[in-house]
Motif scaffolding. Structure first.
Motif: not given
Length: 230
Positions: A201-203, A187, A199, A206-207, A210
């Motif tokens: 985007q991962e929040s 990101p 696409q 969430e990022h 992980g």
């Protein structure tokens, strides 16, 4: 026989207490200069801004800017330091005995991610990548003022958790660097390039979750951390 009284103009003046330098006023001007510097460096880059322009933007004299910061390099470094302190204050790394490890890492991760993704931080990263700045001493000034302070504080936290048996890390400074590098991830690179992949985007949550999961699987001593799956 008494001595004659000297004229008033010749009498010694008793020492008087000098008033303080007006610290609130001075600190207010200093803060105004820092805010002006952050805005102007973000908008125009390091080489596109002069101390005269920063003084005008802050509504103070150029002498005031120099008296507080010395030169433009020092002002830039202090702007970086202030940005990091605002986004990741020292108290964020203070570790209470009852603070769960995963929760502590998550709080730090979210704060760091939010800080590096601001327009000011993205602009600062681009400034440092410019040929003129990259060839100067500014990258070292930036590193010591911002990332090094954050990583050193985080390393100290990791060492406390190692002593408590919650982490098994042979090289805490390297692990600290790995943690923040993972948090930047894709990101941040996309933001610096100004690229939007189109696409979903991962929040941020969430990022960061992980990254924390991966970090605990690598270094956590609790078997539950190693067995856990996203």
């Amino acid at each position: 026989m008494s001595r004659p009284t000297p004229p008033a103009s010749n009498r010694p003046v008793p020492p008087t207490r000098v008033a303080g330098p007006g610290r609130p006023k001075d600190l207010g001007k200093r803060a105004a200069v820092l805010e002006a510097a952050k805005r102007m460096f973000t908008a125009h880059g390091f080489d596109g801004v002069s101390m005269d322009q920063i003084a005008a933007e802050a509504g103070v004299s150029k002498l005031t800017v120099y008296s507080h910061f010395g030169d433009k390099d020092s002002l830039f470094a202090e702007a970086v330091r202030a940005h990091c302190e605002q986004g990741m204050p020292t108290r964020l790394f203070e570790d209470g005995q009852d603070a769960p490890l995963r929760e502590r890492l998550t709080r730090i991760g979210l704060a760091f991610h939010a800080m590096i993704m601001t327009p000011e931080a993205i602009a600062g990263h681009r400034i440092l990548c410019s040929p003129q700045v990259a060839a100067s001493n500014m990258p070292a000034v930036f590193w010591e003022a911002g990332p090094q302070r954050v990583q050193s504080s985080f390393t100290a936290l990791l060492e406390r958790r190692i002593a408590r048996g919650e982490l098994d890390i042979p090289d805490p400074p390297r692990a600290a660097a790995q943690f923040f590098t993972l948090l930047k991830g894709e990101p941040h690179a996309q933001a610096v390039f100004g690229y939007c992949c189109g696409q979903p985007q991962e929040s941020a949550e969430e990022h960061v979750a992980g990254v924390v999961e991966l970090f605990l699987r690598a270094y956590g001593t609790d078997p539950a951390h190693r067995a856990r799956r996203p």
